[in-house]
Design a protein around this motif. Structure first.
Motif, PDB file in Angstrom:
ATOM      1  N   ARG A   1       0.647  -1.259  -0.104  1.00  0.00           N
ATOM      2  CA  ARG A   1      -0.082   0.032  -0.055  1.00  0.00           C
ATOM      3  C   ARG A   1       0.861   1.351  -0.047  1.00  0.00           C
ATOM      4  O   ARG A   1       0.506   2.258  -0.632  1.00  0.00           O
ATOM      5  CB  ARG A   1      -0.997   0.026   1.196  1.00  0.00           C
ATOM      6  CG  ARG A   1      -2.063   1.122   1.193  1.00  0.00           C
ATOM      7  CD  ARG A   1      -3.067   0.927   2.272  1.00  0.00           C
ATOM      8  NE  ARG A   1      -3.592   2.187   2.227  1.00  0.00           N
ATOM      9  CZ  ARG A   1      -4.492   2.595   3.453  1.00  0.00           C
ATOM     10  NH1 ARG A   1      -4.434   1.556   4.478  1.00  0.00           N
ATOM     11  NH2 ARG A   1      -4.979   3.485   3.564  1.00  0.00           N
ATOM     12  N   LEU A   2       1.910   1.282   0.584  1.00  0.00           N
ATOM     13  CA  LEU A   2       2.820   2.473   0.668  1.00  0.00           C
ATOM     14  C   LEU A   2       3.390   2.741  -0.728  1.00  0.00           C
ATOM     15  O   LEU A   2       3.607   3.901  -1.031  1.00  0.00           O
ATOM     16  CB  LEU A   2       4.098   2.156   1.647  1.00  0.00           C
ATOM     17  CG  LEU A   2       5.110   3.317   1.650  1.00  0.00           C
ATOM     18  CD1 LEU A   2       4.531   4.683   2.077  1.00  0.00           C
ATOM     19  CD2 LEU A   2       5.942   2.928   2.812  1.00  0.00           C
ATOM     20  N   GLN A   3       3.804   1.505  -1.341  1.00  0.00           N
ATOM     21  CA  GLN A   3       4.154   1.814  -2.698  1.00  0.00           C
ATOM     22  C   GLN A   3       3.130   2.322  -3.506  1.00  0.00           C
ATOM     23  O   GLN A   3       3.578   3.344  -4.443  1.00  0.00           O
ATOM     24  CB  GLN A   3       4.622   0.539  -3.299  1.00  0.00           C
ATOM     25  CG  GLN A   3       5.926   0.031  -2.606  1.00  0.00           C
ATOM     26  CD  GLN A   3       6.335  -1.297  -2.995  1.00  0.00           C
ATOM     27  OE1 GLN A   3       5.426  -1.922  -3.615  1.00  0.00           O
ATOM     28  NE2 GLN A   3       7.401  -1.720  -2.487  1.00  0.00           N
ATOM     29  N   ARG A   4       1.935   2.078  -3.449  1.00  0.00           N
ATOM     30  CA  ARG A   4       0.773   2.583  -4.367  1.00  0.00           C
ATOM     31  C   ARG A   4       0.688   4.089  -3.928  1.00  0.00           C
ATOM     32  O   ARG A   4       0.617   4.912  -4.713  1.00  0.00           O
ATOM     33  CB  ARG A   4      -0.373   1.972  -4.097  1.00  0.00           C
ATOM     34  CG  ARG A   4      -1.688   2.444  -4.669  1.00  0.00           C
ATOM     35  CD  ARG A   4      -2.729   1.614  -4.573  1.00  0.00           C
ATOM     36  NE  ARG A   4      -3.360   1.624  -3.141  1.00  0.00           N
ATOM     37  CZ  ARG A   4      -3.582   0.610  -2.534  1.00  0.00           C
ATOM     38  NH1 ARG A   4      -3.633  -0.514  -3.105  1.00  0.00           N
ATOM     39  NH2 ARG A   4      -3.841   0.338  -1.314  1.00  0.00           N
ATOM     40  N   GLU A   5       0.715   4.486  -2.752  1.00  0.00           N
ATOM     41  CA  GLU A   5       0.568   5.901  -2.247  1.00  0.00           C
ATOM     42  C   GLU A   5       2.021   6.709  -2.813  1.00  0.00           C
ATOM     43  O   GLU A   5       1.559   7.937  -2.980  1.00  0.00           O
ATOM     44  CB  GLU A   5       0.621   5.950  -0.694  1.00  0.00           C
ATOM     45  CG  GLU A   5      -0.484   5.769  -0.052  1.00  0.00           C
ATOM     46  CD  GLU A   5      -1.640   6.479  -0.299  1.00  0.00           C
ATOM     47  OE1 GLU A   5      -1.624   7.838  -0.608  1.00  0.00           O
ATOM     48  OE2 GLU A   5      -2.867   5.950  -0.236  1.00  0.00           O
ATOM     49  N   ILE A   6       3.028   6.070  -2.613  1.00  0.00           N
ATOM     50  CA  ILE A   6       4.149   6.780  -3.476  1.00  0.00           C
ATOM     51  C   ILE A   6       4.127   7.148  -4.856  1.00  0.00           C
ATOM     52  O   ILE A   6       4.276   8.355  -5.298  1.00  0.00           O
ATOM     53  CB  ILE A   6       5.492   5.955  -3.209  1.00  0.00           C
ATOM     54  CG1 ILE A   6       6.016   5.862  -1.613  1.00  0.00           C
ATOM     55  CG2 ILE A   6       6.577   6.618  -4.011  1.00  0.00           C
ATOM     56  CD1 ILE A   6       6.758   4.582  -1.398  1.00  0.00           C
ATOM     57  N   ARG A   7       3.461   6.113  -5.598  1.00  0.00           N
ATOM     58  CA  ARG A   7       3.566   6.319  -6.897  1.00  0.00           C
ATOM     59  C   ARG A   7       2.064   7.247  -7.353  1.00  0.00           C
ATOM     60  O   ARG A   7       2.403   7.849  -8.192  1.00  0.00           O
ATOM     61  CB  ARG A   7       3.046   4.727  -7.653  1.00  0.00           C
ATOM     62  CG  ARG A   7       2.794   4.475  -8.882  1.00  0.00           C
ATOM     63  CD  ARG A   7       2.554   3.215  -9.458  1.00  0.00           C
ATOM     64  NE  ARG A   7       1.151   2.580  -8.913  1.00  0.00           N
ATOM     65  CZ  ARG A   7       1.186   1.707  -7.813  1.00  0.00           C
ATOM     66  NH1 ARG A   7       2.272   1.073  -7.613  1.00  0.00           N
ATOM     67  NH2 ARG A   7       0.058   1.435  -7.317  1.00  0.00           N
ATOM     68  N   ASP A   8       1.181   7.287  -6.821  1.00  0.00           N
ATOM     69  CA  ASP A   8      -0.206   8.101  -6.883  1.00  0.00           C
ATOM     70  C   ASP A   8       0.142   9.417  -6.361  1.00  0.00           C
ATOM     71  O   ASP A   8      -0.694  10.362  -6.588  1.00  0.00           O
ATOM     72  CB  ASP A   8      -1.276   7.256  -6.228  1.00  0.00           C
ATOM     73  CG  ASP A   8      -1.605   6.118  -6.979  1.00  0.00           C
ATOM     74  OD1 ASP A   8      -1.026   5.741  -7.963  1.00  0.00           O
ATOM     75  OD2 ASP A   8      -2.418   5.437  -6.406  1.00  0.00           O
ATOM     76  N   THR A   9       1.275   9.888  -5.555  1.00  0.00           N
ATOM     77  CA  THR A   9       1.281  11.189  -5.046  1.00  0.00           C
ATOM     78  C   THR A   9       2.611  11.885  -5.644  1.00  0.00           C
ATOM     79  O   THR A   9       3.540  11.292  -5.941  1.00  0.00           O
ATOM     80  CB  THR A   9       1.551  10.911  -3.441  1.00  0.00           C
ATOM     81  OG1 THR A   9       0.625  10.327  -2.790  1.00  0.00           O
ATOM     82  CG2 THR A   9       1.689  12.696  -2.744  1.00  0.00           C
TER      83      THR A   9
END
Length: 76
Positions: A1-9
């Motif tokens: 999930r952290l990786q998704r937040e990084i990618r989407d921000t």
């Protein structure tokens, strides 16, 4: 999930690198079953990132708080 937040921000390169490093360190600790001393430094790093994100990246700030809470509950 952290990786998704990084990618989407939208993050500057330095901030993105710091968050990716933190994510990698968390995975390493989980795999190694590290002790309290090692894990305390990760929690401290996560808290520092959370503070630096507070004004510019509120979504990541909330997520970092969740990560910190999860690490603390896991004894990390």
């Amino acid at each position: 999930r952290l990786q998704r937040e990084i990618r989407d921000t939208e993050l500057d390169d330095d901030t993105r690198s710091m968050v990716q490093d933190l994510d990698a360190e968390i995975h390493e600790l989980l795999e190694a079953g590290a002790g309290a001393e090692e894990t305390e430094s990760i929690v401290e790093k996560a808290r520092e990132l959370e503070t630096s994100f507070a004004a510019e990246h509120p979504a990541i700030t909330r997520f970092m708080r969740e990560v910190i809470d999860a690490l603390v509950r896991m004894g990390i």
